[in-house]
Design a protein around this motif. Structure first.
Motif, mmCIF file in Angstrom:
data_model
loop_
_atom_site.group_PDB
_atom_site.id
_atom_site.type_symbol
_atom_site.label_atom_id
_atom_site.label_comp_id
_atom_site.label_asym_id
_atom_site.label_seq_id
_atom_site.Cartn_x
_atom_site.Cartn_y
_atom_site.Cartn_z
ATOM 1 N N ASP A 41 1.603 2.175 -3.415
ATOM 2 C CA ASP A 41 0.207 1.969 -4.142
ATOM 3 C C ASP A 41 0.249 1.067 -4.857
ATOM 4 O O ASP A 41 -0.410 0.783 -6.017
ATOM 5 C CB ASP A 41 0.387 3.300 -4.969
ATOM 6 C CG ASP A 41 -0.923 3.796 -5.580
ATOM 7 O OD1 ASP A 41 -1.990 3.482 -4.884
ATOM 8 O OD2 ASP A 41 -1.274 4.170 -6.671
ATOM 9 N N HIS A 42 0.433 -0.262 -4.325
ATOM 10 C CA HIS A 42 0.356 -1.478 -4.952
ATOM 11 C C HIS A 42 0.797 -1.509 -6.297
ATOM 12 O O HIS A 42 0.243 -2.372 -7.276
ATOM 13 C CB HIS A 42 -0.876 -2.153 -4.841
ATOM 14 C CG HIS A 42 -1.700 -2.363 -3.563
ATOM 15 N ND1 HIS A 42 -1.369 -3.542 -2.835
ATOM 16 C CD2 HIS A 42 -2.448 -1.723 -2.871
ATOM 17 C CE1 HIS A 42 -1.964 -3.471 -1.890
ATOM 18 N NE2 HIS A 42 -2.676 -2.624 -1.605
ATOM 19 N N GLU A 89 0.805 -1.181 0.015
ATOM 20 C CA GLU A 89 -0.053 -0.189 -0.072
ATOM 21 C C GLU A 89 0.897 1.417 -0.087
ATOM 22 O O GLU A 89 0.404 2.130 -0.441
ATOM 23 C CB GLU A 89 -0.900 0.088 1.343
ATOM 24 C CG GLU A 89 -2.251 -1.189 1.216
ATOM 25 C CD GLU A 89 -2.886 -1.267 2.402
ATOM 26 O OE1 GLU A 89 -2.420 -0.497 3.334
ATOM 27 O OE2 GLU A 89 -3.773 -2.074 2.521
#
Length: 253
Positions: free
Chosen positions: A83-84, A80
């Motif tokens: 932001d993947h 995460e």
């Protein structure tokens, strides 16, 4: 996110592996462990970085004993922070000297009796993710948006179906990816396989049941294992000690 402190002399943990990043600070003594086929040593001031799904053990390296603190960070939190959009950073050397990473971990491990507030956690996680990326060098190739969404859908499905019998066909239906493609992307993004992710979520539920007073047999069945022996075997493989000993440590902490 789980935090703990361990104190012991001699051998502490049998070979085991987590589906999380295990990040630690050696507080006192010499910490020794085998990791990726080689003996490793950590002293106060060092940071330990163990990647998900890597087998390791743990022992005190000298007669003075060992004190260390660890945080077990789910790969999803690191993902995460990126932001993947990239594969998980892999730090080849499990013992590093990185003041920025050490300070970020110290913020989360300073007081184990108090839960850090959300703002502190978010700030520390951002700094930890940045340090892991820096230690890993160039972060490995990007994960395509379709694959990323499929992996997150599989993860969410496994979280909900933790106590049921999940098949590869179920995950293919949920993600619209074939089982082999999903397995590759799942490991790149979350650091483990769908099967092991499900086993670890079952163990998490089993630990919660044990702490709440359930018997070993009830915890095993209630968390999706076929019997107590099956639960105990997976527990020992994941955490390096049997559930009864783990529960005693929780009660004595």
């Amino acid at each position: 996110m789980e935090r703990m402190e361990a104190r012991f002399h001699g051998n502490g943990f049998l070979p085991h592996r987590h589906d999380t990043y295990a990040l630690g600070l050696t507080m006192h003594g010499v910490q020794t462990f085998r990791y990726r086929g080689s003996p490793r040593f950590s002293q106060p001031g060092n940071v330990i970085v163990l990647h998900p799904d890597e087998v390791h053990d743990g022992a005190a390296g000298t007669d003075v004993g060992l004190i260390y603190r660890m945080i077990y960070l789910p790969p999803t939190l690191v993902a995460e922070a990126f932001d993947h959009r990239t594969a998980l950073p892999f730090v080849a050397d499990p013992v590093v000297s990185d003041p920025a990473l050490r300070h970020a971990l110290a913020d989360l491990l300073a007081d184990l009796d108090e839960q850090p507030d959300d703002l502190l956690i978010d700030d520390a996680l951002a700094r930890i993710a940045a340090a892991l990326g820096r230690q890993a060098g160039v972060v490995r190739g990007k994960v395509q948006p379709v694959a990323r969404l499929a992996v997150l859908a599989a993860r969410d499905y496994l979280d909900v179906q933790v106590a049921t019998n999940v098949t590869s066909a179920d995950l293919e239906r949920v993600t619209q990816l074939d089982r082999y493609e999903l397995a590759r992307h799942f490991r790149r993004l979350l650091g483990t396989s769908p099967h092991r992710y499900l086993v670890m979520r079952r163990l998490d539920r089993g630990k919660e049941m044990l702490v709440s007073g359930s018997s070993l047999a009830d915890a095993a069945l209630g968390s999706g294992f076929s019997d107590q022996a099956h639960f105990t075997r997976h527990f020992r493989n994941a955490f390096g000690l049997p559930p009864g000993r783990w529960l005693n440590l929780q009660r004595n902490f």
